[in-house]
Design an enzyme around this catalytic site. Structure first.
Site, PDB file in Angstrom:
ATOM      1  N   TYR A   1       9.857 -43.060 -29.689  1.00 47.04           N
ATOM      2  CA  TYR A   1       9.652 -44.024 -28.601  1.00 47.04           C
ATOM      3  C   TYR A   1       9.546 -45.458 -29.139  1.00 47.04           C
ATOM      4  CZ  TYR A   1       7.282 -46.123 -24.521  1.00 47.04           C
ATOM      5  OH  TYR A   1       6.932 -46.918 -23.458  1.00 47.04           O
TER       6      TYR A   1
ATOM      7  N   LYS B   1      11.946 -48.622 -28.413  1.00 43.91           N
ATOM      8  CA  LYS B   1      11.427 -49.816 -27.728  1.00 43.91           C
ATOM      9  C   LYS B   1      11.590 -51.074 -28.572  1.00 43.91           C
ATOM     10  CE  LYS B   1      10.135 -48.510 -23.707  1.00 43.91           C
ATOM     11  NZ  LYS B   1      11.153 -48.675 -22.637  1.00 43.91           N
TER      12      LYS B   1
HETATM   13  N1  LIG Z   1       3.200 -46.813 -18.346  1.00 42.66           N
HETATM   14  C1  LIG Z   1       2.976 -47.666 -19.312  1.00 42.66           C
HETATM   15  O1  LIG Z   1       1.802 -47.984 -19.614  1.00 42.66           O
HETATM   16  C2  LIG Z   1       4.129 -48.308 -20.055  1.00 42.66           C
HETATM   17  C3  LIG Z   1       3.826 -49.199 -21.096  1.00 42.66           C
HETATM   18  C4  LIG Z   1       4.873 -49.815 -21.759  1.00 42.66           C
HETATM   19  C5  LIG Z   1       6.200 -49.569 -21.387  1.00 42.66           C
HETATM   20  N2  LIG Z   1       6.459 -48.669 -20.372  1.00 42.66           N
HETATM   21  C6  LIG Z   1       7.855 -48.449 -20.014  1.00 42.66           C
HETATM   22  O2  LIG Z   1       8.014 -48.630 -18.617  1.00 42.66           O
HETATM   23  C7  LIG Z   1       9.142 -47.871 -18.168  1.00 42.66           C
HETATM   24  C8  LIG Z   1       8.740 -47.016 -16.956  1.00 42.66           C
HETATM   25  O3  LIG Z   1       7.824 -46.029 -17.385  1.00 42.66           O
HETATM   26  P1  LIG Z   1       6.699 -45.421 -16.427  1.00 42.66           P
HETATM   27  O4  LIG Z   1       5.425 -45.512 -17.162  1.00 42.66           O
HETATM   28  O5  LIG Z   1       6.832 -46.004 -15.066  1.00 42.66           O
HETATM   29  O6  LIG Z   1       7.130 -43.870 -16.436  1.00 42.66           O
HETATM   30  P2  LIG Z   1       7.563 -42.877 -15.240  1.00 42.66           P
HETATM   31  O7  LIG Z   1       7.786 -41.579 -15.897  1.00 42.66           O
HETATM   32  O8  LIG Z   1       6.583 -42.963 -14.117  1.00 42.66           O
HETATM   33  O9  LIG Z   1       8.931 -43.489 -14.706  1.00 42.66           O
HETATM   34  C9  LIG Z   1      10.127 -43.410 -15.437  1.00 42.66           C
HETATM   35  C10 LIG Z   1      11.246 -43.096 -14.472  1.00 42.66           C
HETATM   36  O10 LIG Z   1      12.496 -43.094 -15.197  1.00 42.66           O
HETATM   37  C11 LIG Z   1      13.284 -42.033 -14.668  1.00 42.66           C
HETATM   38  N3  LIG Z   1      14.291 -41.613 -15.641  1.00 42.66           N
HETATM   39  C12 LIG Z   1      14.082 -40.946 -16.799  1.00 42.66           C
HETATM   40  N4  LIG Z   1      15.236 -40.721 -17.428  1.00 42.66           N
HETATM   41  C13 LIG Z   1      16.214 -41.268 -16.663  1.00 42.66           C
HETATM   42  C14 LIG Z   1      17.619 -41.365 -16.792  1.00 42.66           C
HETATM   43  N5  LIG Z   1      18.264 -40.841 -17.864  1.00 42.66           N
HETATM   44  N6  LIG Z   1      18.320 -42.001 -15.825  1.00 42.66           N
HETATM   45  C15 LIG Z   1      17.674 -42.526 -14.752  1.00 42.66           C
HETATM   46  N7  LIG Z   1      16.350 -42.453 -14.575  1.00 42.66           N
HETATM   47  C16 LIG Z   1      15.617 -41.824 -15.520  1.00 42.66           C
HETATM   48  C17 LIG Z   1      12.281 -40.942 -14.359  1.00 42.66           C
HETATM   49  O11 LIG Z   1      12.806 -39.987 -13.429  1.00 42.66           O
HETATM   50  C18 LIG Z   1      11.096 -41.729 -13.819  1.00 42.66           C
HETATM   51  O12 LIG Z   1      11.115 -41.847 -12.406  1.00 42.66           O
HETATM   52  C19 LIG Z   1       9.607 -47.042 -19.369  1.00 42.66           C
HETATM   53  O13 LIG Z   1      10.693 -47.693 -19.992  1.00 42.66           O
HETATM   54  C20 LIG Z   1       8.389 -47.041 -20.271  1.00 42.66           C
HETATM   55  O14 LIG Z   1       8.735 -46.837 -21.624  1.00 42.66           O
HETATM   56  C21 LIG Z   1       5.448 -48.035 -19.715  1.00 42.66           C
END
Ligand SMILES: NC(=O)c1ccc[n+]([C@@H]2O[C@H](COP(=O)([O-])OP(=O)(O)OC[C@H]3O[C@@H](n4cnc5c(N)ncnc54)[C@H](O)[C@@H]3O)[C@@H](O)[C@H]2O)c1
Length: 303
Positions: free
Chosen positions: A170, A174
């Site tokens: 991951y 990133k």
């Molecule tokens: N939650 C956090 O604290 C956090 C922190 C830093 C970065 N992020 C980043 O934010 C982004 C969203 O993450 P989140 O926490 O909302 O997670 P989440 O799992 O709630 O949402 C991610 C979404 O991406 C979709 N997805 C996965 N693979 C896919 C694909 N191949 N094609 C299309 N859609 C796809 C999933 O179905 C899901 O709805 C990610 O890139 C994650 O790395 C999250």
């Protein structure tokens, strides 16, 4: 009047979590939103029509949105996603690359499948929609049309910028997304298109999966008042970056966590030592390389 009236935006992975928050905010600012989501589980397995949930929420609130169920890391699906905006909605202004999965493991336990799946969705899943969107904007630009509303907003993570135990796949992906942002920003600059990156946070299923974090997964629309863990806290920053207001901002990484925005500084030259126009003698380096010069934290290094 919204910041994004008349604009067409794509948000990937917008069926849940942070992406859902972005889609709701962009629609509230007047954009028509293509809500992309593959609808799989946190590890990327399975498919579903989860994009429909966000489309329904946007419609209920008086906005306009359509669903797309494609896989962002598939070149054909990504092309179809861009075509859907251009052909069905008449234009494309904004691409928010947000989709992601997690398969955490220490590097000695991480399987090839864990590595490939995470790198594929995050890194290739950022490249593929960007590639097709930029090809479209470049064609428009060459034909004499203005594409100065073009915006690419990628998603990194604090973990990717500093490293995090148990997330080699991951964090590599990133960090790669932050580097990709810098390069693409240079390549699209002459067209007036911007490319930036945000580092969001929130109590999504991904955050809730971190062992010991004690986080309960909640969707952004479940929060009715300010909360530090609301997954949509970074969404106003995304809307701003997507607007004319931020036309001068490109190649930047902004971490938007809680009520703070942190301007991240890229890799830059630190202390430099010179051998004086000769090859280094490895037996002499220990005397030169110490914590004062390089701030090394590597275990086993003698200071
Ligand atoms: N939650 C956090 O604290 C956090 C922190 C830093 C970065 N992020 C980043 O934010 C982004 C969203 O993450 P989140 O926490 O909302 O997670 P989440 O799992 O709630 O949402 C991610 C979404 O991406 C979709 N997805 C996965 N693979 C896919 C694909 N191949 N094609 C299309 N859609 C796809 C999933 O179905 C899901 O709805 C990610 O890139 C994650 O790395 C999250």
């Amino acid at each position: 009047m919204g910041l994004l009236d008349g604009r067409v935006a794509i948000v990937t992975g917008a069926g849940h979590g942070i992406g859902r928050g972005h889609a709701l905010e962009l629609a509230a600012q007047g954009a028509t939103v293509v809500v992309n989501d593959l609808g799989g589980a946190l590890d990327g397995e399975g498919r579903g029509r989860d994009a429909d949930l966000t489309v329904a929420l946007i419609t209920e609130r008086g906005g306009t949105a359509v669903a797309n169920y494609g896989d962002v890391a598939d070149m054909d699906d990504a092309a179809a996603l861009i075509d859907q905006a251009v052909n069905d909605l008449g234009r494309l202004d904004i691409v928010v690359n947000n989709a992601g999965i997690a398969r955490d493991a220490t590097v000695w336990n991480m399987t090839e499948q864990d590595w490939d799946a995470v790198l594929r969705v995050h890194l290739k899943g950022t490249f593929a929609p960007t590639h097709h969107a930029v090809r479209y904007w470049r064609g428009q630009h060459k034909a004499g049309a203005s594409v100065r509303t073009g915006r690419i907003i990628n998603t990194t993570s604090g973990a990717g910028l500093t490293g995090n135990f148990g997330q080699a796949n991951y964090t590599a992906a990133k960090a790669g997304i932050a580097a990709f942002t810098q390069t693409v920003s240079l390549e699209v600059f002459s067209m007036g298109v911007t490319c930036n990156c945000i580092g969001p946070a929130g109590a999504t299923r991904m955050a809730a999966s971190i062992p010991g974090a004690g986080i309960e997964a909640r969707e952004p629309d479940e929060f009715t008042e300010w909360n530090r863990m609301d997954p949509s806290n970074s969404s106003p920053v995304v809307a701003w970056l997507a607007s004319d207001e931020a036309a001068h901002v490109t190649g930047q990484v902004l971490r938007a966590v809680g009520d703070e925005i942190v301007h991240m500084q890229p890799w830059s030259n630190g202390a430099t030592i010179s051998a004086g126009e000769r090859r280094w003698d490895p037996t002499k380096l220990t005397a030169l390389v110490n914590a004062d010069i390089f701030g090394c934290r590597a275990p086993g290094l003698r200071y």
